[in-house]
Design an enzyme around this catalytic site. Structure first.
Site, PDB file in Angstrom:
ATOM      1  N   ASP A 172     -60.376  -3.483-100.101  1.00  0.00           N
ATOM      2  CA  ASP A 172     -61.457  -2.653 -99.990  1.00  0.00           C
ATOM      3  C   ASP A 172     -61.162  -1.492-100.040  1.00  0.00           C
ATOM      4  OD1 ASP A 172     -64.681  -2.706 -99.211  1.00  0.00           O
ATOM      5  OD2 ASP A 172     -63.434  -1.330 -97.860  1.00  0.00           O
TER       6      ASP A 172
ATOM      7  N   HIS B 154     -66.439 -10.860-100.601  1.00  0.00           N
ATOM      8  CA  HIS B 154     -65.340  -9.746-100.572  1.00  0.00           C
ATOM      9  C   HIS B 154     -64.335  -9.915 -99.495  1.00  0.00           C
ATOM     10  CE1 HIS B 154     -64.992  -5.303-100.495  1.00  0.00           C
ATOM     11  NE2 HIS B 154     -64.988  -5.252 -99.378  1.00  0.00           N
TER      12      HIS B 154
ATOM     13  N   TYR C 243     -66.081   7.991 -97.577  1.00  0.00           N
ATOM     14  CA  TYR C 243     -67.121   7.935 -98.840  1.00  0.00           C
ATOM     15  C   TYR C 243     -67.661   9.379 -99.024  1.00  0.00           C
ATOM     16  CZ  TYR C 243     -67.461   2.825 -98.219  1.00  0.00           C
ATOM     17  OH  TYR C 243     -67.227   1.523 -97.902  1.00  0.00           O
TER      18      TYR C 243
END
Length: 310
Positions: free
Chosen positions: A116, A288, A223
């Site tokens: 990730d 994921h 982010y």
């Protein structure tokens, strides 16, 4: 050692790892380590919204296979330092942490493994500092240029990536995910994973780590800083000042859980344009959180890959 670290160490007393801290560059990182000091170094980088614990099944497997394994809480997460400001979470800083951690262990290079967000940092470390990465293994994180390419051409990937835009909203994501002792973090993990992937104790640990003061804001800053940097990169491309993408020559393994709700399997294709030596292993039925869904298969792949010689 802080009280919270002593408590965590006691709860992991039956595990073959130790809890340590190091100042790397300008930030103090907490990490878990296993294996002998003289063994080849493997660095494990976790994703959002996790911490070192996401590698709990891989740490002993790699140590038993003859590697010195280090799994840090990345800056801002869990017990690591949480520097203020958006600029503290730019990719240059995150790559610097990996390089400085390798330096801390007195090594010229390491095998870098990331999942990730940790995978994004692993890609960038290999691209920017290939001389420090002996081998690269990435789990459910796309090559950065391949991801940009998919976002430009595939509206479905934009739909899957909606949360990245939501994280640009000031304060609200932290408030919603952090409410009720980070209840939203546990729910995010459960809803995006296969049933049974995370037990109650796993979710408790993730929520506790996310509920530490400043941890969620720092994690979401990853982010926000990336979004700001990407806007700057697009502007440089428009005026012809962006640096061309270099073809990565570090031996690379990409492991991909095919049931990822956020990242399409299309991102595993077309990598030969960007990586000269890449092997892709797609795991049907895995989400994921592939290293938690299929720990034995992922362990086998990583041990085999780390042991390969050129």
């Amino acid at each position: 050692m802080a009280i919270e670290e002593r408590e965590r160490t006691r709860s992991d007393a039956d595990r073959p790892w130790s809890h340590e801290q190091a100042v790397v560059g300008d930030v103090r990182l907490h990490y878990v380590a296993a294996g002998d000091d003289e063994d080849p170094l493997v660095v494990l980088l976790h994703g959002f919204p996790e911490f070192w614990y996401s590698w709990r099944e891989q740490i002993p497997a790699l140590a038993d296979a003859g590697y010195r394994v280090v799994a840090p809480d990345m800056r801002g997460y869990n017990l690591s330092e949480k520097p203020p400001g958006l600029d503290s979470y730019r990719m240059e800083e995150l790559v610097g942490d990996v390089v400085n951690l390798i330096d801390h262990f007195g090594r010229d290079e390491a095998t870098v493994v990331g999942h990730d967000w940790g995978g994004a940092i692993a890609w960038e470390t290999a691209i920017r500092r290939p001389e420090r990465v002996a081998r690269l293994a990435v789990l459910n994180a796309p090559h950065p240029e391949r991801f940009r390419e998919e976002l430009r051409s595939n509206p479905e990937q934009w739909r899957r990536s909606w949360y990245m835009l939501w994280f640009q909203v000031p304060a609200l994501p932290e408030k919603l995910l952090g409410a009720r002792n980070a209840f939203g973090v546990g729910r995010l993990l459960e809803e995006s994973a296969n049933p049974g992937t995370f037990g109650d104790d796993d979710l408790r640990r993730y929520r506790e780590a996310a509920a530490r003061p400043g941890a969620l804001g720092a994690a979401i800053h990853y982010y926000r800083a990336l979004f700001r940097q990407q806007l700057g990169e697009q502007a440089r491309r428009l005026v012809g000042r962006a640096e061309p993408q270099r073809r990565l020559r570090v031996p690379t393994l990409l492991i991909w859980g095919e049931e990822d709700v956020a990242l399409g399997t299309e991102l595993t294709e077309g990598l030969n344009d960007y990586v000269s030596d890449v092997r892709v292993e797609r795991l049907p039925g895995a989400s994921h959180w592939v290293q938690n869904d299929r720990p034995e298969r992922v362990n086998d792949l990583l041990v085999e890959f780390c042991g390969e010689t050129e």
